[in-house]
Scaffold this motif. Sequence first.
Motif, PDB file in Angstrom:
ATOM      1  N   ALA A   1     -10.420   4.614  -3.557  1.00 15.40           N
ATOM      2  CA  ALA A   1      -9.726   5.212  -4.700  1.00 15.40           C
ATOM      3  C   ALA A   1      -8.988   6.465  -4.231  1.00 15.40           C
ATOM      4  CB  ALA A   1     -10.719   5.546  -5.803  1.00 15.40           C
ATOM      5  N   ARG A   2      -7.673   6.444  -4.355  1.00 15.34           N
ATOM      6  CA  ARG A   2      -6.824   7.584  -3.991  1.00 15.34           C
ATOM      7  C   ARG A   2      -5.500   7.445  -4.710  1.00 15.34           C
ATOM      8  NH1 ARG A   2      -7.006   9.614   1.961  1.00 15.34           N
ATOM      9  NH2 ARG A   2      -6.375  11.443   0.840  1.00 15.34           N
ATOM     10  N   ARG A   3      -4.766   8.523  -4.766  1.00 16.25           N
ATOM     11  CA  ARG A   3      -3.458   8.540  -5.421  1.00 16.25           C
ATOM     12  C   ARG A   3      -2.357   8.334  -4.372  1.00 16.25           C
ATOM     13  NH1 ARG A   3      -3.457  10.957 -10.776  1.00 16.25           N
ATOM     14  NH2 ARG A   3      -5.619  11.228 -11.391  1.00 16.25           N
ATOM     15  N   TYR A   4      -2.248   7.110  -3.920  1.00 18.28           N
ATOM     16  CA  TYR A   4      -1.298   6.769  -2.860  1.00 18.28           C
ATOM     17  C   TYR A   4       0.153   6.931  -3.298  1.00 18.28           C
ATOM     18  CZ  TYR A   4      -5.506   4.655  -0.935  1.00 18.28           C
ATOM     19  OH  TYR A   4      -6.787   4.448  -0.483  1.00 18.28           O
ATOM     20  N   LYS A   5       0.468   6.538  -4.514  1.00 18.25           N
ATOM     21  CA  LYS A   5       1.851   6.619  -5.006  1.00 18.25           C
ATOM     22  C   LYS A   5       2.124   7.967  -5.667  1.00 18.25           C
ATOM     23  CE  LYS A   5       5.742   4.862  -7.002  1.00 18.25           C
ATOM     24  NZ  LYS A   5       6.928   4.684  -6.247  1.00 18.25           N
ATOM     25  N   SER A   6       1.285   8.343  -6.634  1.00 20.37           N
ATOM     26  CA  SER A   6       1.582   9.530  -7.439  1.00 20.37           C
ATOM     27  C   SER A   6       1.477  10.833  -6.667  1.00 20.37           C
ATOM     28  CB  SER A   6       0.694   9.577  -8.686  1.00 20.37           C
ATOM     29  OG  SER A   6      -0.668   9.692  -8.322  1.00 20.37           O
ATOM     30  N   GLU A   7       0.616  10.887  -5.646  1.00 18.73           N
ATOM     31  CA  GLU A   7       0.463  12.116  -4.860  1.00 18.73           C
ATOM     32  C   GLU A   7       0.743  11.889  -3.376  1.00 18.73           C
ATOM     33  OE1 GLU A   7      -3.366  13.815  -5.709  1.00 18.73           O
ATOM     34  OE2 GLU A   7      -2.856  14.153  -7.825  1.00 18.73           O
ATOM     35  N   ASN A   8       1.243  10.716  -3.032  1.00 12.70           N
ATOM     36  CA  ASN A   8       1.564  10.393  -1.643  1.00 12.70           C
ATOM     37  C   ASN A   8       0.369  10.575  -0.703  1.00 12.70           C
ATOM     38  OD1 ASN A   8       3.418   9.347   0.154  1.00 12.70           O
ATOM     39  ND2 ASN A   8       4.130  11.356   0.816  1.00 12.70           N
ATOM     40  N   ALA A   9      -0.820  10.220  -1.207  1.00 13.78           N
ATOM     41  CA  ALA A   9      -2.037  10.349  -0.398  1.00 13.78           C
ATOM     42  C   ALA A   9      -1.971   9.399   0.787  1.00 13.78           C
ATOM     43  CB  ALA A   9      -3.270  10.044  -1.245  1.00 13.78           C
ATOM     44  N   PRO A  10      -2.346   9.869   1.960  1.00  8.79           N
ATOM     45  CA  PRO A  10      -2.320   8.988   3.135  1.00  8.79           C
ATOM     46  C   PRO A  10      -3.470   7.989   3.081  1.00  8.79           C
ATOM     47  CG  PRO A  10      -3.263  11.098   3.719  1.00  8.79           C
ATOM     48  CD  PRO A  10      -2.796  11.219   2.284  1.00  8.79           C
ATOM     49  N   LEU A  11      -3.267   6.869   3.693  1.00  8.53           N
ATOM     50  CA  LEU A  11      -4.320   5.875   3.817  1.00  8.53           C
ATOM     51  C   LEU A  11      -5.269   6.365   4.901  1.00  8.53           C
ATOM     52  CD1 LEU A  11      -5.328   3.151   2.846  1.00  8.53           C
ATOM     53  CD2 LEU A  11      -3.903   2.092   4.598  1.00  8.53           C
ATOM     54  N   ALA A  12      -6.493   6.711   4.524  1.00 10.12           N
ATOM     55  CA  ALA A  12      -7.441   7.337   5.442  1.00 10.12           C
ATOM     56  C   ALA A  12      -8.293   6.326   6.210  1.00 10.12           C
ATOM     57  CB  ALA A  12      -8.346   8.295   4.677  1.00 10.12           C
ATOM     58  N   VAL A  13      -8.235   5.065   5.821  1.00  9.56           N
ATOM     59  CA  VAL A  13      -9.015   4.021   6.499  1.00  9.56           C
ATOM     60  C   VAL A  13      -8.122   2.821   6.726  1.00  9.56           C
ATOM     61  CG1 VAL A  13     -11.204   4.743   5.460  1.00  9.56           C
ATOM     62  CG2 VAL A  13      -9.828   2.999   4.342  1.00  9.56           C
TER      63      VAL A  13
ATOM     64  N   PRO B   1       1.983   2.494 -10.871  1.00  5.78           N
ATOM     65  CA  PRO B   1       1.012   1.452 -11.213  1.00  5.78           C
ATOM     66  C   PRO B   1      -0.369   1.823 -10.659  1.00  5.78           C
ATOM     67  CG  PRO B   1       2.759   0.583  -9.790  1.00  5.78           C
ATOM     68  CD  PRO B   1       2.976   2.044  -9.928  1.00  5.78           C
ATOM     69  N   VAL B   2      -1.417   1.391 -11.363  1.00  9.76           N
ATOM     70  CA  VAL B   2      -2.781   1.747 -10.976  1.00  9.76           C
ATOM     71  C   VAL B   2      -3.682   0.513 -10.941  1.00  9.76           C
ATOM     72  CG1 VAL B   2      -4.814   3.133 -11.584  1.00  9.76           C
ATOM     73  CG2 VAL B   2      -2.527   4.035 -12.014  1.00  9.76           C
ATOM     74  N   CYS B   3      -4.415   0.373  -9.847  1.00 10.05           N
ATOM     75  CA  CYS B   3      -5.499  -0.605  -9.722  1.00 10.05           C
ATOM     76  C   CYS B   3      -6.787   0.139 -10.063  1.00 10.05           C
ATOM     77  CB  CYS B   3      -5.573  -1.126  -8.286  1.00 10.05           C
ATOM     78  SG  CYS B   3      -7.099  -2.032  -7.923  1.00 10.05           S
TER      79      CYS B   3
ATOM     80  N   VAL C   1       0.862  -1.186   0.000  1.00 11.55           N
ATOM     81  CA  VAL C   1       0.000   0.000   0.000  1.00 11.55           C
ATOM     82  C   VAL C   1       0.895   1.232   0.000  1.00 11.55           C
ATOM     83  CG1 VAL C   1      -1.716   1.310   1.309  1.00 11.55           C
ATOM     84  CG2 VAL C   1      -1.868  -1.173   1.197  1.00 11.55           C
ATOM     85  N   GLY C   2       0.584   2.186  -0.843  1.00 12.06           N
ATOM     86  CA  GLY C   2       1.400   3.389  -0.971  1.00 12.06           C
ATOM     87  C   GLY C   2       2.320   3.332  -2.182  1.00 12.06           C
ATOM     88  N   GLU C   3       2.488   2.140  -2.746  1.00 10.78           N
ATOM     89  CA  GLU C   3       3.342   1.981  -3.917  1.00 10.78           C
ATOM     90  C   GLU C   3       2.542   1.868  -5.212  1.00 10.78           C
ATOM     91  OE1 GLU C   3       6.686   2.238  -3.922  1.00 10.78           O
ATOM     92  OE2 GLU C   3       6.357   2.854  -1.853  1.00 10.78           O
ATOM     93  N   PHE C   4       1.221   2.054  -5.125  1.00 12.32           N
ATOM     94  CA  PHE C   4       0.362   2.067  -6.311  1.00 12.32           C
ATOM     95  C   PHE C   4      -0.845   2.948  -6.022  1.00 12.32           C
ATOM     96  CE2 PHE C   4      -1.027  -1.465  -3.704  1.00 12.32           C
ATOM     97  CZ  PHE C   4      -2.410  -1.453  -3.783  1.00 12.32           C
ATOM     98  N   ASP C   5      -1.467   3.443  -7.083  1.00 17.74           N
ATOM     99  CA  ASP C   5      -2.683   4.255  -6.963  1.00 17.74           C
ATOM    100  C   ASP C   5      -3.894   3.362  -7.168  1.00 17.74           C
ATOM    101  OD1 ASP C   5      -1.110   6.507  -6.649  1.00 17.74           O
ATOM    102  OD2 ASP C   5      -1.579   7.361  -8.600  1.00 17.74           O
ATOM    103  N   VAL C   6      -5.054   3.817  -6.673  1.00 19.99           N
ATOM    104  CA  VAL C   6      -6.312   3.111  -6.879  1.00 19.99           C
ATOM    105  C   VAL C   6      -7.297   4.107  -7.489  1.00 19.99           C
ATOM    106  CG1 VAL C   6      -8.186   1.828  -5.784  1.00 19.99           C
ATOM    107  CG2 VAL C   6      -5.865   1.633  -4.875  1.00 19.99           C
ATOM    108  N   PHE C   7      -7.805   3.778  -8.677  1.00 16.64           N
ATOM    109  CA  PHE C   7      -8.794   4.605  -9.361  1.00 16.64           C
ATOM    110  C   PHE C   7     -10.146   3.902  -9.284  1.00 16.64           C
ATOM    111  CE2 PHE C   7      -6.344   7.390 -12.621  1.00 16.64           C
ATOM    112  CZ  PHE C   7      -5.430   7.751 -11.663  1.00 16.64           C
ATOM    113  N   GLU C   8     -11.227   4.670  -9.445  1.00 16.35           N
ATOM    114  CA  GLU C   8     -12.578   4.108  -9.439  1.00 16.35           C
ATOM    115  C   GLU C   8     -12.825   3.183 -10.622  1.00 16.35           C
ATOM    116  OE1 GLU C   8     -15.188   4.173  -7.394  1.00 16.35           O
ATOM    117  OE2 GLU C   8     -14.136   5.360  -5.900  1.00 16.35           O
ATOM    118  N   ARG C   9     -12.200   3.509 -11.756  1.00 16.00           N
ATOM    119  CA  ARG C   9     -12.417   2.748 -12.990  1.00 16.00           C
ATOM    120  C   ARG C   9     -11.295   3.063 -13.964  1.00 16.00           C
ATOM    121  NH1 ARG C   9     -15.646   6.899 -12.546  1.00 16.00           N
ATOM    122  NH2 ARG C   9     -17.422   5.799 -11.764  1.00 16.00           N
TER     123      ARG C   9
END
Length: 105
Positions: A66-78, A54-56, A25-33
Amino acid sequence: MPEPFANGDAHHRACGICPSRFHAVGEFDVFERPTPECPLNKADGHRYLSDGAPVCVHPVKVGLPARRYKSENAPLAVEPATPTAPANAANSSPRTTAPDAGDSQ
């Protein structure tokens, strides 16, 4: 090297090619679609942003919002959820053949 998020969990709902199976977690982004912003790389079957992150594209399957964990260093909020197949998944498929004479079902 950090452990992949879906490390060796055969019952995790993440796709076999999902970056969560290869990255923490933090090494890839997650998009809605899928979007044009993260096109499919036909050479390896993964999706990437232009910066190489990389994107899931299945947040429900991977269990992360869905957040930009890698590309924008978004924190894991949950707290990460680890969705797995239901306990009775092996028995949930409809029978496609007639039972054997010795079959008790």
